[in-house]
Design a protein around this motif. Structure first.
Motif, PDB file in Angstrom:
ATOM      1  N   SER A  50       0.856  -1.179   0.000  1.00  0.00           N
ATOM      2  CA  SER A  50       0.000   0.000   0.000  1.00  0.00           C
ATOM      3  C   SER A  50       0.895   1.233   0.000  1.00  0.00           C
ATOM      4  O   SER A  50       2.108   1.138   0.177  1.00  0.00           O
ATOM      5  N   ARG A  68      -2.526   7.865   6.204  1.00  0.00           N
ATOM      6  CA  ARG A  68      -3.460   6.740   6.046  1.00  0.00           C
ATOM      7  C   ARG A  68      -2.958   5.881   4.897  1.00  0.00           C
ATOM      8  O   ARG A  68      -2.476   6.415   3.886  1.00  0.00           O
ATOM      9  N   LEU A  69      -3.127   4.564   5.033  1.00  0.00           N
ATOM     10  CA  LEU A  69      -2.648   3.646   4.001  1.00  0.00           C
ATOM     11  C   LEU A  69      -3.755   3.279   3.026  1.00  0.00           C
ATOM     12  O   LEU A  69      -4.913   3.116   3.423  1.00  0.00           O
ATOM     13  N   PHE A  70      -3.386   3.119   1.759  1.00  0.00           N
ATOM     14  CA  PHE A  70      -4.334   2.695   0.719  1.00  0.00           C
ATOM     15  C   PHE A  70      -3.670   1.633  -0.143  1.00  0.00           C
ATOM     16  O   PHE A  70      -2.530   1.821  -0.597  1.00  0.00           O
ATOM     17  N   SER A  71      -4.384   0.531  -0.371  1.00  0.00           N
ATOM     18  CA  SER A  71      -3.813  -0.587  -1.138  1.00  0.00           C
ATOM     19  C   SER A  71      -3.542  -0.181  -2.571  1.00  0.00           C
ATOM     20  O   SER A  71      -4.376   0.488  -3.200  1.00  0.00           O
ATOM     21  N   GLU A  96     -23.206   8.542  10.613  1.00  0.00           N
ATOM     22  CA  GLU A  96     -23.548   9.425  11.724  1.00  0.00           C
ATOM     23  C   GLU A  96     -22.504   9.201  12.802  1.00  0.00           C
ATOM     24  O   GLU A  96     -21.984   8.082  12.940  1.00  0.00           O
ATOM     25  N   VAL A 115     -11.561  11.668   7.378  1.00  0.00           N
ATOM     26  CA  VAL A 115     -10.768  12.778   6.840  1.00  0.00           C
ATOM     27  C   VAL A 115     -10.143  12.437   5.493  1.00  0.00           C
ATOM     28  O   VAL A 115     -10.355  13.108   4.474  1.00  0.00           O
ATOM     29  N   SER A 117     -10.230   9.588   3.475  1.00  0.00           N
ATOM     30  CA  SER A 117     -10.977   8.915   2.400  1.00  0.00           C
ATOM     31  C   SER A 117     -11.801   9.930   1.621  1.00  0.00           C
ATOM     32  O   SER A 117     -11.863   9.875   0.377  1.00  0.00           O
ATOM     33  N   ASN A 118     -12.415  10.877   2.331  1.00  0.00           N
ATOM     34  CA  ASN A 118     -13.215  11.890   1.623  1.00  0.00           C
ATOM     35  C   ASN A 118     -12.331  12.879   0.880  1.00  0.00           C
ATOM     36  O   ASN A 118     -12.673  13.322  -0.223  1.00  0.00           O
ATOM     37  N   THR A 157     -13.395  -2.708  -0.215  1.00  0.00           N
ATOM     38  CA  THR A 157     -12.173  -2.244  -0.877  1.00  0.00           C
ATOM     39  C   THR A 157     -11.025  -3.243  -0.733  1.00  0.00           C
ATOM     40  O   THR A 157      -9.953  -3.031  -1.308  1.00  0.00           O
ATOM     41  N   ALA A 160      -9.080  -4.232  -3.834  1.00  0.00           N
ATOM     42  CA  ALA A 160      -8.068  -3.401  -4.513  1.00  0.00           C
ATOM     43  C   ALA A 160      -6.820  -4.190  -4.921  1.00  0.00           C
ATOM     44  O   ALA A 160      -6.436  -4.182  -6.098  1.00  0.00           O
ATOM     45  N   GLU A 309      -4.808  -9.391   5.163  1.00  0.00           N
ATOM     46  CA  GLU A 309      -4.707  -7.930   5.306  1.00  0.00           C
ATOM     47  C   GLU A 309      -6.118  -7.404   5.586  1.00  0.00           C
ATOM     48  O   GLU A 309      -6.942  -7.319   4.680  1.00  0.00           O
TER      49      GLU A 309
HETATM   50  C1  LIG Z   1      -2.920  -1.833   4.784  1.00  0.00           C
HETATM   51  C2  LIG Z   1      -4.166  -0.974   4.617  1.00  0.00           C
HETATM   52  C3  LIG Z   1      -4.710  -0.811   3.363  1.00  0.00           C
HETATM   53  C4  LIG Z   1      -5.862  -0.028   3.189  1.00  0.00           C
HETATM   54  N1  LIG Z   1      -6.390   0.098   1.952  1.00  0.00           N
HETATM   55  C5  LIG Z   1      -7.507   0.845   1.775  1.00  0.00           C
HETATM   56  C6  LIG Z   1      -8.095   0.975   0.468  1.00  0.00           C
HETATM   57  O1  LIG Z   1      -7.597   0.442  -0.524  1.00  0.00           O
HETATM   58  N2  LIG Z   1      -9.225   1.732   0.363  1.00  0.00           N
HETATM   59  C7  LIG Z   1      -9.794   2.346   1.456  1.00  0.00           C
HETATM   60  O2  LIG Z   1     -10.832   3.023   1.296  1.00  0.00           O
HETATM   61  N3  LIG Z   1      -9.251   2.231   2.693  1.00  0.00           N
HETATM   62  C8  LIG Z   1      -8.130   1.511   2.873  1.00  0.00           C
HETATM   63  N4  LIG Z   1      -7.580   1.409   4.128  1.00  0.00           N
HETATM   64  C9  LIG Z   1      -8.189   2.163   5.236  1.00  0.00           C
HETATM   65  C10 LIG Z   1      -7.631   3.598   5.228  1.00  0.00           C
HETATM   66  O3  LIG Z   1      -6.259   3.570   5.609  1.00  0.00           O
HETATM   67  C11 LIG Z   1      -8.359   4.524   6.201  1.00  0.00           C
HETATM   68  O4  LIG Z   1      -8.354   3.948   7.472  1.00  0.00           O
HETATM   69  C12 LIG Z   1      -9.797   4.791   5.795  1.00  0.00           C
HETATM   70  O5  LIG Z   1      -9.838   5.344   4.487  1.00  0.00           O
HETATM   71  C13 LIG Z   1     -10.444   5.791   6.753  1.00  0.00           C
HETATM   72  O6  LIG Z   1      -9.625   6.922   6.840  1.00  0.00           O
HETATM   73  P1  LIG Z   1     -10.249   8.385   7.018  1.00  0.00           P
HETATM   74  O7  LIG Z   1      -9.131   9.328   7.211  1.00  0.00           O
HETATM   75  O8  LIG Z   1     -11.238   8.659   5.975  1.00  0.00           O
HETATM   76  O9  LIG Z   1     -11.076   8.219   8.364  1.00  0.00           O
HETATM   77  P2  LIG Z   1     -10.690   8.860   9.782  1.00  0.00           P
HETATM   78  O10 LIG Z   1     -10.888  10.323   9.775  1.00  0.00           O
HETATM   79  O11 LIG Z   1      -9.353   8.344  10.196  1.00  0.00           O
HETATM   80  O12 LIG Z   1     -11.826   8.216  10.623  1.00  0.00           O
HETATM   81  C14 LIG Z   1     -11.771   6.851  10.947  1.00  0.00           C
HETATM   82  C15 LIG Z   1     -11.679   6.801  12.448  1.00  0.00           C
HETATM   83  O13 LIG Z   1     -12.883   7.330  12.970  1.00  0.00           O
HETATM   84  C16 LIG Z   1     -13.556   6.399  13.742  1.00  0.00           C
HETATM   85  N5  LIG Z   1     -14.943   6.351  13.273  1.00  0.00           N
HETATM   86  C17 LIG Z   1     -15.396   5.646  12.220  1.00  0.00           C
HETATM   87  N6  LIG Z   1     -16.711   5.821  12.092  1.00  0.00           N
HETATM   88  C18 LIG Z   1     -17.090   6.650  13.084  1.00  0.00           C
HETATM   89  C19 LIG Z   1     -18.352   7.168  13.477  1.00  0.00           C
HETATM   90  N7  LIG Z   1     -19.469   6.864  12.828  1.00  0.00           N
HETATM   91  N8  LIG Z   1     -18.401   8.016  14.537  1.00  0.00           N
HETATM   92  C20 LIG Z   1     -17.262   8.318  15.186  1.00  0.00           C
HETATM   93  N9  LIG Z   1     -16.047   7.854  14.865  1.00  0.00           N
HETATM   94  C21 LIG Z   1     -15.968   7.008  13.830  1.00  0.00           C
HETATM   95  C22 LIG Z   1     -12.916   5.060  13.508  1.00  0.00           C
HETATM   96  O14 LIG Z   1     -12.880   4.350  14.731  1.00  0.00           O
HETATM   97  C23 LIG Z   1     -11.549   5.403  12.990  1.00  0.00           C
HETATM   98  O15 LIG Z   1     -10.635   5.468  14.060  1.00  0.00           O
HETATM   99  C24 LIG Z   1      -6.453   0.617   4.319  1.00  0.00           C
HETATM  100  C25 LIG Z   1      -5.887   0.445   5.581  1.00  0.00           C
HETATM  101  C26 LIG Z   1      -4.773  -0.351   5.734  1.00  0.00           C
HETATM  102  C27 LIG Z   1      -4.192  -0.514   7.126  1.00  0.00           C
END
Ligand SMILES: Cc1cc2nc3c(=O)[nH]c(=O)nc-3n(C[C@H](O)[C@H](O)[C@H](O)COP(=O)(O)OP(=O)(O)OC[C@H]3O[C@@H](n4cnc5c(N)ncnc54)[C@H](O)[C@@H]3O)c2cc1C
Length: 311
Positions: A50, A68-71, A96, A115, A117-118, A157, A160, A309
Motif C-alpha cells: 500500500s 493513512r494507508l491505501f492498497s 452518523e 478525513v 478517504s473523503n 475495498t 483493490a 490484510e
Molecule cells: C494496509 C491498509 C490498506 C488499506 N487500503 C484501503 C483501500 O484500498 N481503500 C480504502 O478506502 N481504505 C483503505 N484502508 C483504510 C484507510 O487507511 C483509512 O483507514 C480509511 O480510508 C479511513 O480513513 P479516514 O481518514 O477517511 O477516516 P478517519 O478520519 O481516520 O476516521 C476513521 C476513524 O474514525 C472512527 N470512526 C469511524 N466511524 C465513526 C463514526 N461513525 N463516529 C465516530 N467515529 C468514527 C474510527 O474508529 C476510525 O478510528 C487501508 C488500511 C490499511 C491498514
C-alpha cells in the motif's frame, strides 16, 4: 519498503478519479490514479503493498493529520504498464457520529466524515497529494507465481490488491499464468461490486480464472437470505475442497477486520486448515464450531501460505 517516509512525503498528482462501483449504491468508492513521476516510488512498488496519503490540515488536537494507508490496485508494473503511475480504491467513510471514547458525547449524531478517504474521493485530475510508502512485505504474490494456485477473498475495498494481482497474473508481460485462480468477492448488494466488468471479462477470457460473488443482503433464489464469503466457501466445499487440499494453494484474505475469523472456522471444520493455519495447543482438542472470535484471534496464526490484510 518505506522509501518515502511520513516525515518527508513526496508529491503525487491525480491523473483520474472515477467511480468503480457496479451500480447506484449507498457507498461511494472510486478508482484513483496517481502520477508519482520524479519520486523514489517510480518502479519501486509491488502489487499487494500500500502507499500512504497525508491529508492536509490538522486533527482535533491541532497536530498535522497522520498518514493513512491505501492498497495499490495496479500491477507492480504500474497502471497500464506505466511504472510512474499507481492507483488505489478509496471508499468514503460516511456515517452518523457514534461515541467511540468515554469523552465522546453520546447524544452527538451529527454527520461523520472520515478525513482522508473523503479528501481522496474529492480530488480532481491535476490535484497534488502528499504521498509516502510503499508499505507492507507480507501480502505479496510469490516469486514464482506459476508454482501456486490461488484463493483470493475480498470484502469491499479489500478487492483493490486483487485487481492489480489478477491483471499481473493474467495480463502481465509474457504468457498468462496458467495457475487456477478463484476470486470470492463479498458485498452487501450487487450494485456494491467493484471492478465487476474487469473480473467478468477476465473470467470470460481465461478458463483458469473463476469469479464468485457473495451478496449478503439480497435474498438468493429459493432463500430469504443472502450469503457471506465464508458461507459461499462452506456451501460449495465440494468445488473448493480440491483447491484447498492442494499443497500448491495460497489463500489471500483482504477487507473487513475480522473477516478471516469465519473463514478459519470453515477451514478447520472441513479439516482443511493444515498448511494455512497454525492452531495453538489451547484449541487443538476442541471442536472448531465452539471457537470464539477471541480464541481465534489469540490462538490461531496464519502460515506463510495464508496472507491476511484486514483493516
Ligand atoms: C494496509 C491498509 C490498506 C488499506 N487500503 C484501503 C483501500 O484500498 N481503500 C480504502 O478506502 N481504505 C483503505 N484502508 C483504510 C484507510 O487507511 C483509512 O483507514 C480509511 O480510508 C479511513 O480513513 P479516514 O481518514 O477517511 O477516516 P478517519 O478520519 O481516520 O476516521 C476513521 C476513524 O474514525 C472512527 N470512526 C469511524 N466511524 C465513526 C463514526 N461513525 N463516529 C465516530 N467515529 C468514527 C474510527 O474508529 C476510525 O478510528 C487501508 C488500511 C490499511 C491498514
Amino acid at each position: 519498503m518505506n522509501l518515502v517516509p511520513a516525515k518527508a512525503p513526496v508529491t503525487g498528482r491525480v491523473v483520474s478519479n472515477d467511480c468503480c462501483l457496479k451500480g447506484k449504491s449507498a457507498s461511494f468508492v472510486r478508482h484513483l490514479v496517481v502520477d508519482v513521476s520524479g519520486t523514489p516510488l517510480v518502479g519501486n512498488f509491488l502489487v499487494g503493498q500500500s502507499f500512504g496519503v497525508i491529508p492536509p490540515g490538522v486533527d482535533e488536537k491541532g497536530k498535522p493529520h497522520k498518514v493513512r494507508l491505501f492498497s495499490i490496485a495496479c500491477p507492480s508494473s504500474g497502471e497500464d504498464g506505466q511504472p510512474h503511475i499507481l492507483s488505489t480504491t478509496p471508499k468514503r467513510v460516511i456515517d452518523e457520529f457514534h461515541a467511540q471514547r468515554p469523552v465522546d458525547d453520546p447524544q452527538n449524531h451529527s454527520l461523520f466524515l472520515g478525513v482522508c478517504s473523503n479528501y481522496l474521493c474529492d480530488r480532481r485530475p491535476g490535484d497534488e497529494l502528499q504521498i509516502t510508502g510503499p508499505a507492507g512485505k507480507r501480502f505479496l504474490l510469490p516469486a514464482n507465481p506459476a508454482d501456486h494456485d490461488y484463493l483470493f477473498l475480498a470484502t469491499g475495498t479489500g478487492i483493490a490488491p486483487y485487481r492489480g494481482m489478477l491483471m499481473e497474473l493474467l495480463e502481465g508481460s509474457g504468457e498468462p499464468c496458467p495457475s487456477q485462480m478463484h476470486l470470492v468477492m463479498g458485498s452487501p448488494y450487487r450494485t456494491d461490486l467493484l471492478y465487476d466488468d474487469l473480473f467478468c471479462r477476465l473470467q470470460a477470457e481465461h478458463d483458469n480464472f473463476h469469479y464468485h460473488t457473495a451478496i449478503s443482503r439480497e435474498p438468493r433464489p429459493g432463500s430469504s437470505r443472502g450469503i457471506y464469503t465464508h458461507q459461499l466457501i462452506d456451501e460449495q466445499i465440494d468445488g473448493f475442497g480440491p483447491l484447498l487440499q492442494s499443497p500448491r494453494t495460497l489463500i489471500y484474505i483482504c477487507g473487513l477486520l475480522g473477516m478471516q475469523i469465519d473463514l478459519y472456522r470453515v477451514l478447520a471444520r472441513h479439516g482443511l486448515g493444515d498448511g494455512f493455519l497454525r492452531i495453538g495447543e489451547e484449541l487443538r482438542e476442541t471442536n472448531s464450531c465452539d471457537w470464539t472470535a477471541e480464541q481465534i484471534k489469540r490462538h490461531i496464526r496464519a502460515t506463510p501460505r495464508c496472507m491476511v490484510e484486514v483493516y
